[in-house]
Design an enzyme around this catalytic site. Structure first.
Site, PDB file in Angstrom:
ATOM      1  N   LYS A 184       6.651 -30.662   7.978  1.00  0.00           N
ATOM      2  CA  LYS A 184       6.497 -31.717   8.977  1.00  0.00           C
ATOM      3  C   LYS A 184       5.466 -31.279  10.008  1.00  0.00           C
ATOM      4  O   LYS A 184       5.699 -30.352  10.782  1.00  0.00           O
ATOM      5  CB  LYS A 184       7.815 -32.007   9.710  1.00  0.00           C
ATOM      6  N   GLY A 237       6.015 -23.303  17.507  1.00  0.00           N
ATOM      7  CA  GLY A 237       6.116 -24.287  18.576  1.00  0.00           C
ATOM      8  C   GLY A 237       6.706 -23.660  19.823  1.00  0.00           C
ATOM      9  O   GLY A 237       6.674 -22.438  20.010  1.00  0.00           O
ATOM     10  N   SER A 238       7.274 -24.472  20.654  1.00  0.00           N
ATOM     11  CA  SER A 238       7.795 -23.998  21.937  1.00  0.00           C
ATOM     12  C   SER A 238       9.079 -23.198  21.758  1.00  0.00           C
ATOM     13  O   SER A 238       9.798 -23.349  20.766  1.00  0.00           O
ATOM     14  CB  SER A 238       8.064 -25.181  22.869  1.00  0.00           C
ATOM     15  N   THR A 239       9.376 -22.380  22.747  1.00  0.00           N
ATOM     16  CA  THR A 239      10.614 -21.600  22.722  1.00  0.00           C
ATOM     17  C   THR A 239      11.833 -22.515  22.773  1.00  0.00           C
ATOM     18  O   THR A 239      12.837 -22.256  22.097  1.00  0.00           O
ATOM     19  CB  THR A 239      10.624 -20.615  23.901  1.00  0.00           C
ATOM     20  N   GLY A 242      12.299 -23.920  19.356  1.00  0.00           N
ATOM     21  CA  GLY A 242      12.774 -22.865  18.464  1.00  0.00           C
ATOM     22  C   GLY A 242      14.255 -22.585  18.659  1.00  0.00           C
ATOM     23  O   GLY A 242      14.992 -22.362  17.692  1.00  0.00           O
ATOM     24  N   GLU A 260       7.653 -18.601  15.457  1.00  0.00           N
ATOM     25  CA  GLU A 260       6.559 -18.134  16.301  1.00  0.00           C
ATOM     26  C   GLU A 260       6.529 -19.063  17.500  1.00  0.00           C
ATOM     27  O   GLU A 260       6.174 -20.236  17.392  1.00  0.00           O
ATOM     28  CB  GLU A 260       5.232 -18.163  15.535  1.00  0.00           C
ATOM     29  N   CYS A 294      -0.462 -20.722  22.195  1.00  0.00           N
ATOM     30  CA  CYS A 294       0.689 -19.901  22.583  1.00  0.00           C
ATOM     31  C   CYS A 294       0.268 -18.516  23.050  1.00  0.00           C
ATOM     32  O   CYS A 294       0.955 -17.898  23.859  1.00  0.00           O
ATOM     33  CB  CYS A 294       1.682 -19.809  21.423  1.00  0.00           C
TER      34      CYS A 294
END
Length: 488
Positions: A184, A237-239, A242, A260, A294
């Site tokens: 996706k 993506g973002s923390t 995640g 990541e 990032c």
């Protein structure tokens, strides 16, 4: 063919790619706006849980019918090489589709992102027939083996900031290792990834090994991470996202994952550094893609005696940028992905301009069409500043001064993130000593950024992630091990 193009006349592959066909959107989609001018131009389809089921079933069937995971490994290598060649051949088409919806200028895409994506596919293709199991030491009466094999179907979710490159990160190692993938892309930048999958089938990859489902995180992303037929998940993506994925996986079962995530990376400059070289690297880090990366080195820590001289050099780079639409081949400075994200950047900058903090340049949105934000330098912030704590994901650089190594290390240590760090010094002993101390998954010395070093894995400490992308580690992360003991 000129890279500059008319954004209103560019055909787009609007739909999901499952097997060997484009499945048109059904139902309401997600409205999309071009970052360069803010104009609405398409709706992103949203794959339901049922459509994700179909994609996973297609991937499983393709693995079985093609015997992809058990082919002679060099056959996998050769097919992936053909795919990489086709990516290069279709670079202009890929670049235009990606530039339209993303923050990536079309001229940078052809020479940068797309060339790098092809290189990544070739890099991982070569692991297919060069990495195997191990012979384990045992006694004379037995034979110990550590065998490796594919997981099966890998679920992948990629971000909007580098759509094609991030797809290459996920698809390259997973396919080389013998898996199928249901991927996706971000709902903000989905269409170039669909074209990438189409090129794979055209290159001879068995249909169904790559399936692209478009949609948002709560609907489509969650259907992937929770799916019992997905054996492993890889996410960039973002923390916050995640963390949500980890929760989803834990609630629906147990499966391996590679995450990541975000960063708030320091760049530490000592008085003996080459200031011209350091200034260029630091400015490039926060200006490239308008800081929407990032690993952006957004926290400058500089030895007090050279701070003013370094800042003068950085400001020269920052004040020279000129915004332009991503579909213009001459554009070098990117827009912010959305109005919402630009407003978030400005809110953090505004909240940080208190007390003795000085904004040396920028500090607000740029005039004109699109979602552009001026390169911003905030001097005199402290560790409690929102601009130091938050991952801004924009062209904002904070400045803190230090007098000793210990003070520099204390400032560098972020309570949340540990993705990357930069270190500038001519003292090799200091560089080696401090590299060991920095809490970061990647440390660059007298330079900043990944470039094309595919052999070096990337991944973070702390809440910046779990596992590694790129490098040999990424290939091995897409295969599971099995211990075998044979009596003789």
């Amino acid at each position: 063919m000129s890279l500059t193009f008319d954004p209103d006349r560019l055909p787009l592959p609007i739909g999901h790619w499952i097997g060997d066909r484009l499945i048109p959107a059904s139902g309401d989609g997600l409205p999309m706006r071009r970052p360069s001018d803010g104009r609405a131009y398409a709706d992103c389809p949203v794959a339901s849980a049922d459509l994700v089921d179909e994609a996973v079933a297609t991937a499983q069937a393709a693995l079985k019918s093609s015997n992809w995971g058990n082919l002679r490994p060099r056959e996998r290598t050769n097919i992936l090489h053909r795919w990489a060649a086709l990516i290069e051949a279709e670079a202009e088409t890929l670049a235009k589709v990606e530039a339209l919806s993303s923050t990536r200028p079309v001229g940078q895409l052809v020479a940068g992102d797309i060339a790098v994506t092809a290189e990544q596919i070739r890099f991982f293709a070569e692991f297919a027939d060069k990495e195997g199991g191990d012979l384990a030491p045992t006694d004379d009466g037995s034979l110990g083996l550590v065998m490796t094999e594919p997981y099966g179907v890998v679920g992948a979710i990629t971000p909007w900031n580098f759509p094609l490159s991030m797809a290459g990160w996920k698809l390259g190692p997973a396919l080389a290792a013998g898996n199928a993938v249901v991927l996706k892309p971000s709902e903000m930048t989905p269409f170039s990834t669909v074209l990438l999958a189409q090129l794979a089938v055209k290159a001879g990859l068995p249909a169904g090994l790559i399936n692209i489902v478009l949609g948002d995180g709560p609907t489509t992303g969650a259907a992937i991470t929770r799916h019992p037929g997905i054996a492993k998940v890889s996410f960039t993506g973002s923390t916050a996202a995640g963390s949500a994925i980890m929760t989803d996986i834990a609630r629906s079962g147990v499966k391996p994952m590679t995450l990541e995530l975000g960063g708030k990376s320091p760049q530490i400059v000592f008085a003996d550094a080459d200031l011209d070289k350091a200034a260029a690297a630091i400015a490039t880090s926060v200006l490239s893609n308008a800081g929407q990366a990032c690993v952006a080195g957004s926290r400058l820590l500089v030895e007090r005696s050279v701070a003013d001289a370094l800042l003068d050099r950085i400001l020269t780079h920052m004040r020279a940028v000129r915004p332009g639409p991503t579909w213009n081949a001459e554009t070098r400075y990117s827009p912010i992905i959305s109005e919402r994200q630009r407003d978030r950047i400005h809110a953090i900058v505004s909240a940080s301009r208190i007390g003795s903090v000085e904004c040396l340049t920028g500090g607000g949105p740029m005039e004109g069409d699109g979602y552009f934000y001026a390169p911003t330098l905030l001097d005199g912030v402290d560790q409690a500043s929102p601009a130091v704590i938050e991952e801004i994901f924009g062209p904002v650089l904070t400045v803190q001064r230090f007098d000793t190594e210990e003070e520099a290390m204390a400032l560098a240590d972020h309570p949340t993130y540990g993705l990357a760090a930069g270190l500038y010094t001519r003292d090799l002993s200091r560089a080696l000593r401090l590299t060991r101390r920095l809490q970061a998954g990647t440390v660059w010395v007298n330079r900043y950024g990944r470039s094309r070093d595919h052999i070096l894995p990337t991944g973070g400490y702390k809440r910046s992630g779990i596992g590694k992308d790129l490098g040999r580690e990424a290939y091995l992360a897409n295969r599971r091990s099995k211990s075998v003991l044979i009596g003789l």
